[in-house]
Design a protein around this motif. Structure first.
Motif, PDB file in Angstrom:
ATOM      1  N   LEU B  34     -70.749  25.785 -44.065  1.00 18.08           N
ATOM      2  CA  LEU B  34     -70.860  24.372 -44.457  1.00 18.08           C
ATOM      3  C   LEU B  34     -69.561  23.717 -44.006  1.00 18.08           C
ATOM      4  O   LEU B  34     -68.495  24.050 -44.527  1.00 18.08           O
ATOM      5  CB  LEU B  34     -71.029  24.216 -45.966  1.00 18.08           C
ATOM      6  CG  LEU B  34     -72.132  25.019 -46.647  1.00 18.08           C
ATOM      7  CD1 LEU B  34     -72.210  24.652 -48.131  1.00 18.08           C
ATOM      8  CD2 LEU B  34     -73.468  24.760 -45.990  1.00 18.08           C
ATOM      9  N   LEU B  35     -69.682  22.853 -43.035  1.00 22.11           N
ATOM     10  CA  LEU B  35     -68.502  22.249 -42.420  1.00 22.11           C
ATOM     11  C   LEU B  35     -68.486  20.754 -42.724  1.00 22.11           C
ATOM     12  O   LEU B  35     -69.508  20.086 -42.581  1.00 22.11           O
ATOM     13  CB  LEU B  35     -68.569  22.486 -40.899  1.00 22.11           C
ATOM     14  CG  LEU B  35     -67.532  21.803 -40.026  1.00 22.11           C
ATOM     15  CD1 LEU B  35     -66.144  22.364 -40.280  1.00 22.11           C
ATOM     16  CD2 LEU B  35     -67.890  21.989 -38.548  1.00 22.11           C
ATOM     17  N   GLY B  36     -67.343  20.269 -43.137  1.00 21.11           N
ATOM     18  CA  GLY B  36     -67.273  18.830 -43.401  1.00 21.11           C
ATOM     19  C   GLY B  36     -65.915  18.440 -43.921  1.00 21.11           C
ATOM     20  O   GLY B  36     -65.119  19.300 -44.304  1.00 21.11           O
ATOM     21  N   PRO B  37     -65.652  17.137 -43.940  1.00 17.95           N
ATOM     22  CA  PRO B  37     -64.345  16.672 -44.440  1.00 17.95           C
ATOM     23  C   PRO B  37     -64.224  16.876 -45.950  1.00 17.95           C
ATOM     24  O   PRO B  37     -65.234  17.111 -46.627  1.00 17.95           O
ATOM     25  CB  PRO B  37     -64.352  15.182 -44.094  1.00 17.95           C
ATOM     26  CG  PRO B  37     -65.784  14.816 -43.988  1.00 17.95           C
ATOM     27  CD  PRO B  37     -66.519  16.033 -43.552  1.00 17.95           C
ATOM     28  N   SER B  38     -63.017  16.761 -46.477  1.00 20.96           N
ATOM     29  CA  SER B  38     -62.797  16.922 -47.913  1.00 20.96           C
ATOM     30  C   SER B  38     -63.638  15.915 -48.688  1.00 20.96           C
ATOM     31  O   SER B  38     -63.774  14.763 -48.262  1.00 20.96           O
ATOM     32  CB  SER B  38     -61.327  16.683 -48.252  1.00 20.96           C
ATOM     33  OG  SER B  38     -60.547  17.629 -47.588  1.00 20.96           O
ATOM     34  N   GLY B  39     -64.206  16.370 -49.797  1.00 19.66           N
ATOM     35  CA  GLY B  39     -64.959  15.470 -50.668  1.00 19.66           C
ATOM     36  C   GLY B  39     -66.379  15.217 -50.228  1.00 19.66           C
ATOM     37  O   GLY B  39     -67.045  14.347 -50.786  1.00 19.66           O
ATOM     38  N   CYS B  40     -66.884  15.981 -49.240  1.00 13.10           N
ATOM     39  CA  CYS B  40     -68.251  15.717 -48.769  1.00 13.10           C
ATOM     40  C   CYS B  40     -69.293  16.475 -49.590  1.00 13.10           C
ATOM     41  O   CYS B  40     -70.489  16.311 -49.378  1.00 13.10           O
ATOM     42  CB  CYS B  40     -68.394  16.051 -47.291  1.00 13.10           C
ATOM     43  SG  CYS B  40     -68.328  17.811 -46.951  1.00 13.10           S
ATOM     44  N   GLY B  41     -68.852  17.321 -50.506  1.00 13.71           N
ATOM     45  CA  GLY B  41     -69.808  17.991 -51.408  1.00 13.71           C
ATOM     46  C   GLY B  41     -70.091  19.442 -51.061  1.00 13.71           C
ATOM     47  O   GLY B  41     -70.896  20.093 -51.720  1.00 13.71           O
TER      48      GLY B  41
END
Lengths: 261, 334
Positions: B34-41
């Motif tokens: 699961l890849l994503g910026p901080s705070g994306c859930g």
């Protein structure tokens, strides 16, 4: 280098200023006679020995230990679990805890004593129990800071999560993982609270009076009869506080070791 | 039926929505990121899978079992955290053995399994050490061993390498992948590092603002970003509007798309028969080891070009260059 020498000199003066009364008191506790000379005329253990032969001192010491230790134990039974629950599960209520902690400092001892007498003297509750209850509240800042810092240092919530994911029940997670991890911090808080209460004089003297003689009240009485014995009491008190301080320092270092992980 | 199935997952805290309409399928033995910026859930999804946080709605199904009423301790899920979460009062051996002790396994069997697991994570000589005597990388290996020894159905990794320095991180990425392949365990990794995601995953879910922005293999995600967010997040893509790109290449584009992306390494200096042609003045050049990244100014816009570092800097700052890109490397964004 000159600057360094000056700061060393100031430090030396400060140490002497702080240590001189303590050393003088300790020396007076062992002095045979010390009236017209710069140093004591001789040294003796008789004042210290007379203390241990005096049943009223032993009883006063016992009462102080019982009262201070009892308050700390009660705080650990009622206050510490509450702090655990607030810090781990309801952190939004921490601001109320912090307010309560500040309020403990806001009440001067005399006002607290008058308040306790006016509130509890007519209810038939023994005043010693009222003082015990007040002691439990008065050590809230030390217990709260010690417990909260310990829980934060070890990242307690995550430790509990991991333990549960590894198959532990909530109780097992607390008993096998969390408590052993935070005990140095809790114990340091307990020792600090005990040492603060052991030296407490205002509340016990004003609310209960001298009929419940603690070490501090015993000391006050002896001040008017024998300076040597009073010094011996202070010496013993300082030794006890020294032992507690060293224990707290060792435990705090151990807590730091835990925090590194 | 997939091994892990997440359907229509929602999570709200008061008025704020943390996750909305998350659907995922993960096969047995897959390494998914699961890849994503901080705070994306993304960490919230892990906590819901583990049972540490309740979903507002939606279902999590693992190995055919609906997890809604299953306690975390009975889910057979392992989790490794960024901060290691090792038990500070226990030695490495005791940490690793903890899960087996909770299962009341025979002590001799526990000893044997702990020895085997410490060998797998290359910590055989550290069994009697306490966590605070180990480096960050070693502590994370202990955390991994502790989670793996109970043979979880799914191992969740919540940014486990983020706190480590670059060299150890690379080594552990490779170790993590080889351990996963050796043991055949389904792993779900949460990270905000796209290089890490590319290096270890079979499948990547790129997340943004509580939803899944794109899913696919690392190659699909990298070579076919579907939106401007993915193009910007996944690499150093050059993103242009239709007008900007048409102005730069000096011709009308056949596509009706509003935005386009071009990988910086897909732009080069040798002309080909079907190339688009762009000219620009080199304004900045950064050498990061094996790659040289040069920024060119073209009219109002800039674009960057990445080339392998063969023989030092060859782009002269302030000089005009002709650059080329093949039409199939101009990616249409939705």
């Amino acid at each position: 280098m000159k600057k360094r020498g000056l700061s060393d000199l100031f430090f030396l003066f400060l140490v002497l200023y702080l240590l001189f009364p303590i050393l003088a008191t300790a020396l007076y506790a062992f002095a045979t006679n010390w009236n017209n000379t710069i140093l004591p005329e001789g040294l003796t253990f008789k004042w210290l020995a007379s203390l241990f032969q005096d049943t009223s001192f032993i009883e006063a010491f016992g009462r102080s230990v019982l009262l201070s230790g009892g308050a700390v134990i009660l705080a650990f039974i009622f206050v510490v679990p509450a702090i655990f629950i607030i810090v781990l599960y309801f952190p939004k209520y921490e601001k109320w805890m912090q307010t309560a902690v500040v309020m403990v400092y806001a009440f001067p001892g005399v006002i607290l004593a008058v308040g306790l007498i006016r509130t509890y003297s007519q209810l038939g509750i023994p005043m010693i129990l009222a003082v015990l209850g007040a002691y439990v509240i008065s050590i809230l800042p030390y217990i709260y800071q010690g417990t909260r810092n310990s829980l934060r240092n070890v990242n307690a919530k995550q430790l509990l999560d991991v333990a549960e994911l590894l198959g532990a029940s909530k109780l097992q997670a607390y008993l096998k993982v969390l408590l052993p991890a935070v005990y140095p911090g809790l114990f340091a808080g307990a020792l600090l609270s005990f040492s603060v209460l052991f030296g407490e004089f205002v509340l016990i003297n004003l609310v209960v009076g001298s009929r419940f003689e603690t070490v501090q009240i015993y000391l006050m009485k002896k001040l008017s009869t024998s300076g040597h014995i009073a010094s011996a009491v202070v010496f013993l008190y300082l030794v006890l506080m020294g032992i507690l301080t060293i224990s707290i320092s060792i435990l705090t270092k151990r807590s730091r070791g835990v925090a590194k992980t | 039926m997939s091994y892990v199935m997440i359907e229509n997952l929602h999570k709200t805290y008061g008025a704020s929505t943390v996750l909305s309409t998350i659907d995922m399928t993960i096969e047995k033995g897959e390494f998914v990121t699961l890849l994503g910026p901080s705070g994306c859930g993304k960490s919230t999804i892990l906590r819901i899978i583990a049972g540490l946080t309740d979903a507002t709605s939606g279902t999590v199904n693992i190995d055919g079992i609906d997890m809604q009423n299953v306690q975390p301790k009975n889910r057979e899920i392992g989790m490794v955290f960024q901060s290691y979460a090792l038990f500070p009062n226990m030695t490495v051996k005791e940490n690793v053995a903890f899960g087996l002790k909770m299962k009341k396994i025979d002590p001799r069997e526990i000893d044997e399994k702990v020895r085997e697991m410490l060998a797998i994570v290359h910590l055989s000589d550290k069994g009697n050490a306490y966590p605070n005597e180990l480096s960050g990388g070693q502590q994370q290996r202990v955390a991994l061993a502790r989670a793996l020894i109970v043979r979880p159905k799914v191992l969740l990794l919540d940014e486990p390498l983020s706190a480590l320095d670059a060299q150890i991180r690379k080594k552990l990425q490779s170790d993590l992948r080889s351990i996963q392949m050796e043991l055949g365990i389904t792993m779900i990794l949460v990270t905000h590092d796209q290089e890490e995601a590319m290096a270890v995953s079979d499948k990547i879910f790129v997340m943004n603002k509580g939803g899944i922005a794109q899913r696919g293999t690392p190659t699909e995600i990298y070579t076919k970003p579907e939106s401007e967010f993915i193009a910007n997040f996944i690499g150093h893509y050059n993103v242009f509007t239709r007008a900007e790109l048409e102005h730069m290449v000096g011709m009308k584009l056949p596509s009706e798309c509003a935005k386009f992306a071009i990988r910086p390494e897909a732009i080069y200096f040798e002309a080909g028969a079907k190339n688009f042609h762009m000219s620009g003045i080199a304004i900045e050049s950064v050498m990061s080891g094996n790659v040289i990244r040069t920024v060119f100014q073209s009219g109002e816009r800039t674009f960057s070009v990445e080339q392998l570092h063969h023989r030092g800097h060859f782009v002269e700052i302030g000089k005009a260059y002709e650059c080329y890109v093949e039409p199939e490397d101009v990616i249409e964004l939705t």
